[in-house]
Design a protein around this motif. Structure first.
Motif, PDB file in Angstrom:
ATOM      1  N   ALA A   6      88.927 111.869 107.803  1.00  0.00           N
ATOM      2  CA  ALA A   6      90.391 111.851 107.729  1.00  0.00           C
ATOM      3  C   ALA A   6      90.887 110.684 106.875  1.00  0.00           C
ATOM      4  CB  ALA A   6      90.990 111.768 109.132  1.00  0.00           C
ATOM      5  N   GLY A   7      90.015 109.683 106.736  1.00  0.00           N
ATOM      6  CA  GLY A   7      90.394 108.503 105.960  1.00  0.00           C
ATOM      7  C   GLY A   7      90.668 107.285 106.834  1.00  0.00           C
ATOM      8  N   LYS A   8      90.084 107.256 108.031  1.00  0.00           N
ATOM      9  CA  LYS A   8      90.309 106.150 108.972  1.00  0.00           C
ATOM     10  C   LYS A   8      89.843 104.815 108.398  1.00  0.00           C
ATOM     11  CE  LYS A   8      87.784 108.345 112.001  1.00  0.00           C
ATOM     12  NZ  LYS A   8      87.617 109.554 111.159  1.00  0.00           N
ATOM     13  N   SER A   9      88.610 104.814 107.899  1.00  0.00           N
ATOM     14  CA  SER A   9      88.048 103.556 107.393  1.00  0.00           C
ATOM     15  C   SER A   9      88.767 103.117 106.111  1.00  0.00           C
ATOM     16  CB  SER A   9      86.546 103.706 107.140  1.00  0.00           C
ATOM     17  OG  SER A   9      85.887 104.081 108.332  1.00  0.00           O
ATOM     18  N   SER A  10      89.110 104.091 105.270  1.00  0.00           N
ATOM     19  CA  SER A  10      89.852 103.763 104.043  1.00  0.00           C
ATOM     20  C   SER A  10      91.194 103.136 104.401  1.00  0.00           C
ATOM     21  CB  SER A  10      90.103 105.013 103.205  1.00  0.00           C
ATOM     22  OG  SER A  10      88.890 105.649 102.875  1.00  0.00           O
ATOM     23  N   LEU A  11      91.816 103.679 105.439  1.00  0.00           N
ATOM     24  CA  LEU A  11      93.117 103.172 105.868  1.00  0.00           C
ATOM     25  C   LEU A  11      92.980 101.763 106.453  1.00  0.00           C
ATOM     26  CD1 LEU A  11      95.990 104.209 105.852  1.00  0.00           C
ATOM     27  CD2 LEU A  11      95.605 105.198 108.105  1.00  0.00           C
ATOM     28  N   PRO A  52      81.333 113.440 105.719  1.00  0.00           N
ATOM     29  CA  PRO A  52      81.866 113.238 107.074  1.00  0.00           C
ATOM     30  C   PRO A  52      80.872 112.476 107.947  1.00  0.00           C
ATOM     31  CG  PRO A  52      82.067 115.546 106.414  1.00  0.00           C
ATOM     32  CD  PRO A  52      81.250 114.859 105.361  1.00  0.00           C
ATOM     33  N   GLN A  53      81.392 111.755 108.922  1.00  0.00           N
ATOM     34  CA  GLN A  53      80.594 110.974 109.874  1.00  0.00           C
ATOM     35  C   GLN A  53      79.892 109.805 109.220  1.00  0.00           C
ATOM     36  OE1 GLN A  53      78.507 114.173 112.274  1.00  0.00           O
ATOM     37  NE2 GLN A  53      79.798 113.095 113.741  1.00  0.00           N
ATOM     38  N   THR A  54      80.645 109.098 108.433  1.00  0.00           N
ATOM     39  CA  THR A  54      80.128 107.888 107.800  1.00  0.00           C
ATOM     40  C   THR A  54      80.126 106.728 108.797  1.00  0.00           C
ATOM     41  OG1 THR A  54      80.819 108.606 105.612  1.00  0.00           O
ATOM     42  CG2 THR A  54      80.537 106.247 105.928  1.00  0.00           C
ATOM     43  N   THR A  55      81.243 106.541 109.473  1.00  0.00           N
ATOM     44  CA  THR A  55      81.335 105.451 110.452  1.00  0.00           C
ATOM     45  C   THR A  55      80.543 105.816 111.697  1.00  0.00           C
ATOM     46  OG1 THR A  55      83.530 104.907 109.630  1.00  0.00           O
ATOM     47  CG2 THR A  55      82.942 104.030 111.800  1.00  0.00           C
ATOM     48  N   ARG A  56      79.719 104.867 112.183  1.00  0.00           N
ATOM     49  CA  ARG A  56      78.898 105.131 113.361  1.00  0.00           C
ATOM     50  C   ARG A  56      79.158 104.148 114.491  1.00  0.00           C
ATOM     51  NH1 ARG A  56      73.058 106.237 110.447  1.00  0.00           N
ATOM     52  NH2 ARG A  56      73.569 108.272 109.545  1.00  0.00           N
ATOM     53  N   THR A  75      98.492 111.972 101.316  1.00  0.00           N
ATOM     54  CA  THR A  75      99.695 112.605 100.766  1.00  0.00           C
ATOM     55  C   THR A  75      99.714 112.551  99.239  1.00  0.00           C
ATOM     56  OG1 THR A  75     100.878 110.540 101.091  1.00  0.00           O
ATOM     57  CG2 THR A  75     101.127 112.208 102.806  1.00  0.00           C
ATOM     58  N   ASP A  76      98.849 111.714  98.663  1.00  0.00           N
ATOM     59  CA  ASP A  76      98.736 111.689  97.197  1.00  0.00           C
ATOM     60  C   ASP A  76      98.244 113.025  96.648  1.00  0.00           C
ATOM     61  OD1 ASP A  76      95.475 111.087  96.713  1.00  0.00           O
ATOM     62  OD2 ASP A  76      96.271 110.395  98.596  1.00  0.00           O
ATOM     63  N   LEU A  77      97.601 113.839  97.494  1.00  0.00           N
ATOM     64  CA  LEU A  77      97.094 115.142  97.051  1.00  0.00           C
ATOM     65  C   LEU A  77      98.193 116.213  97.041  1.00  0.00           C
ATOM     66  CD1 LEU A  77      93.688 115.179  99.002  1.00  0.00           C
ATOM     67  CD2 LEU A  77      94.039 114.662  96.580  1.00  0.00           C
ATOM     68  N   SER A  97      99.120 107.150 101.941  1.00  0.00           N
ATOM     69  CA  SER A  97      97.905 107.398 101.168  1.00  0.00           C
ATOM     70  C   SER A  97      97.082 106.123 101.211  1.00  0.00           C
ATOM     71  CB  SER A  97      98.247 107.765  99.723  1.00  0.00           C
ATOM     72  OG  SER A  97      97.073 107.648  98.935  1.00  0.00           O
ATOM     73  N   ALA A  98      95.929 106.206 101.857  1.00  0.00           N
ATOM     74  CA  ALA A  98      95.046 105.036 101.910  1.00  0.00           C
ATOM     75  C   ALA A  98      94.517 104.734 100.518  1.00  0.00           C
ATOM     76  CB  ALA A  98      93.895 105.288 102.874  1.00  0.00           C
ATOM     77  N   LEU A  99      94.272 105.796  99.773  1.00  0.00           N
ATOM     78  CA  LEU A  99      93.685 105.655  98.443  1.00  0.00           C
ATOM     79  C   LEU A  99      94.638 104.962  97.475  1.00  0.00           C
ATOM     80  CD1 LEU A  99      90.860 106.669  97.692  1.00  0.00           C
ATOM     81  CD2 LEU A  99      91.960 108.540  96.453  1.00  0.00           C
TER      82      LEU A  99
HETATM   83  N1  LIG Z   1      92.921 111.652  98.035  1.00  0.00           N
HETATM   84  C1  LIG Z   1      92.735 110.816  99.043  1.00  0.00           C
HETATM   85  N2  LIG Z   1      91.487 110.637  99.531  1.00  0.00           N
HETATM   86  C2  LIG Z   1      91.333 109.772 100.551  1.00  0.00           C
HETATM   87  C3  LIG Z   1      92.415 109.053 101.117  1.00  0.00           C
HETATM   88  N3  LIG Z   1      91.930 108.294 102.140  1.00  0.00           N
HETATM   89  C4  LIG Z   1      90.604 108.516 102.171  1.00  0.00           C
HETATM   90  N4  LIG Z   1      90.233 109.405 101.232  1.00  0.00           N
HETATM   91  C5  LIG Z   1      88.879 109.899 100.945  1.00  0.00           C
HETATM   92  O1  LIG Z   1      88.412 110.624 102.058  1.00  0.00           O
HETATM   93  C6  LIG Z   1      86.992 110.437 102.239  1.00  0.00           C
HETATM   94  C7  LIG Z   1      86.708 109.935 103.641  1.00  0.00           C
HETATM   95  O2  LIG Z   1      87.251 108.651 103.791  1.00  0.00           O
HETATM   96  P1  LIG Z   1      86.793 107.679 104.960  1.00  0.00           P
HETATM   97  O3  LIG Z   1      87.733 106.521 104.967  1.00  0.00           O
HETATM   98  O4  LIG Z   1      85.342 107.387 104.866  1.00  0.00           O
HETATM   99  O5  LIG Z   1      87.078 108.625 106.225  1.00  0.00           O
HETATM  100  P2  LIG Z   1      86.795 108.353 107.772  1.00  0.00           P
HETATM  101  O6  LIG Z   1      87.901 108.985 108.536  1.00  0.00           O
HETATM  102  O7  LIG Z   1      86.562 106.912 108.024  1.00  0.00           O
HETATM  103  O8  LIG Z   1      85.461 109.193 107.964  1.00  0.00           O
HETATM  104  P3  LIG Z   1      84.325 109.051 109.111  1.00  0.00           P
HETATM  105  O9  LIG Z   1      83.934 107.615 109.197  1.00  0.00           O
HETATM  106  O10 LIG Z   1      83.234 109.897 108.599  1.00  0.00           O
HETATM  107  O11 LIG Z   1      84.939 109.585 110.351  1.00  0.00           O
HETATM  108  C8  LIG Z   1      86.578 109.442 101.165  1.00  0.00           C
HETATM  109  O12 LIG Z   1      86.054 110.168 100.087  1.00  0.00           O
HETATM  110  C9  LIG Z   1      87.879 108.762 100.792  1.00  0.00           C
HETATM  111  O13 LIG Z   1      87.895 108.273  99.479  1.00  0.00           O
HETATM  112  C10 LIG Z   1      93.726 109.269 100.565  1.00  0.00           C
HETATM  113  O14 LIG Z   1      94.731 108.693 100.972  1.00  0.00           O
HETATM  114  N5  LIG Z   1      93.803 110.158  99.537  1.00  0.00           N
END
Ligand SMILES: Nc1nc2c(ncn2[C@@H]2O[C@H](COP(=O)(O)OP(=O)(O)OP(=O)(O)O)[C@@H](O)[C@H]2O)c(=O)[nH]1
Ligand SMILES: [Mg+2]
Length: 312
Positions: A15-20, A36-40, A122-124, A149-151
């Motif tokens: 979902a982008g949790k870690s990016s956020l 998916p399932q990067t964070t452990r 939301t950038d998408l 948008s975390a990105l």
């Molecule tokens: N376009 C877009 N991609 C994003 C955004 N935030 C995260 N991503 C992408 O989504 C993918 C997953 O991001 P993570 O932050 O690893 O997601 P996570 O929720 O921590 O995932 P797990 O640790 O596996 O549960 C990566 O390829 C990120 O670059 C965003 O705001 N926009």
């Protein structure tokens, strides 16, 4: 009065949790990847503002699966919720919610904690954005519902301030110059894992873990080396750190892929890992990185417990 609170970041895998978390912290605290399932592990990221301190608990993506390892990840989510004063629910706006998303909403609702929702990606230009917001409002009573948008770092400050509002009053738990409580050893393993994941196909990421087998400072100071945060600035630390790490996989075919033709891939992983480590550690690091096979490690409770289980 200052605020201080623990906030569990909950959501489906990817979902982008870690990016956020990284966007809010302004530091790379947690590793991320498209798999998916990067964070452990529940990784802590700490944010300080004049209003107070938020301690985020980034959690593994909540995933409906009966695999043994997934039970550990689910427990980690539940432990984080137990520790939390509020929940940050992250939802990927580019996917229409299904069974798993509704299960996450149920879980969050049951906590009875204050909820902030980040509608991410939301950038998408997601076509179902309004519908998703409607679904959330119908099922949860969030204190805040913010498109982000975390990105692209969109609305991150608004989100941070809204979360601070949900935190109880209190004094900071961590000194203001701390942004994480992870040990250097854990962060090194995570950095190597991130670089390995980035360089192999879809299946291998789930089959690998990183073992830091040995760490040694030279010149040695009697073995009682301080690795406490905050770490000393590079100019204050003339020390060299030697690290031996193993990327563990389940099968020799996977090991072959990670090593690559004439060791090309493992070399790339090592160099990229060192580059990332250089950004956060004050020491000159030498990394001895190898690949090793550990059959069926995902089925072994003692190891899973040690790596992903409760701390005590
Ligand atoms: N376009 C877009 N991609 C994003 C955004 N935030 C995260 N991503 C992408 O989504 C993918 C997953 O991001 P993570 O932050 O690893 O997601 P996570 O929720 O921590 O995932 P797990 O640790 O596996 O549960 C990566 O390829 C990120 O670059 C965003 O705001 N926009
Ligand atoms: Mg993550």
């Amino acid at each position: 009065m200052m605020k201080c609170g623990f906030v569990a970041i909950i959501g489906r895998p990817s979902a982008g949790k870690s990016s956020l978390l990284n966007a809010i912290c302004g530091e790379k605290t947690a590793i991320t990847s498209p798999i998916p399932q990067t964070t452990r592990n529940a990784v802590r990221g700490i944010v300080n503002t004049p209003a107070g301190q938020i301690i985020f608990l980034d959690t593994p993506g909540y995933h409906l699966s009966d695999k043994k390892i997934n039970g550990y990840f689910k427990d980690s989510v539940l432990r984080s919720i137990n520790e939390a004063d509020a929940v940050l629910y992250v939802i990927d706006a580019s996917r229409l919610p299904g069974r798993e998303e509704f299960a996450v909403m149920e879980l969050i609702k049951k906590t009875r904690l204050p909820i902030a929702v980040a509608v991410n990606k939301t950038d998408l230009q997601p076509p179902h954005l309004a519908e998703i917001r409607g679904l959330i409002l119908a099922r949860l009573q969030p204190a805040a519902l913010i498109n982000v948008s975390a990105l692209q770092s969109l609305n991150i400050r608004e989100l941070r301030d809204a979360i601070m509002e949900l935190c109880p009053e209190g004094l900071p738990h961590y000194p203001p110059d701390c942004y994480t409580d992870q040990t250097p050893e854990f962060r090194m393993a995570e950095i190597i894992r991130e670089q390995a994941i980035a360089r192999c196909g879809q299946e291998i990421p789930h089959a690998l873990y990183v073992d830091i087998a040995d760490m040694e400072f030279t010149p040695s100071h009697g073995g009682n080396e301080s690795m406490e945060y905050p770490l000393a600035a590079p100019e204050l630390s003339p020390k060299k750190l030697w690290v031996r790490a193993f990327i563990m996989v389940e099968r020799s075919s996977q090991a072959g892929i990670l090593v690559g033709h004439r060791g090309e891939r493992i070399r790339e992983i090592r160099i990229a890992s060192l580059r990332a480590m250089k950004k956060i550690f004050p020491w000159k690091i030498t990394l001895d990185l190898r690949v090793k096979v550990h059959p069926k490690w995902r089925k072994k409770d003692p190891l899973l417990k040690q790596m992903y289980g409760a701390e005590d």
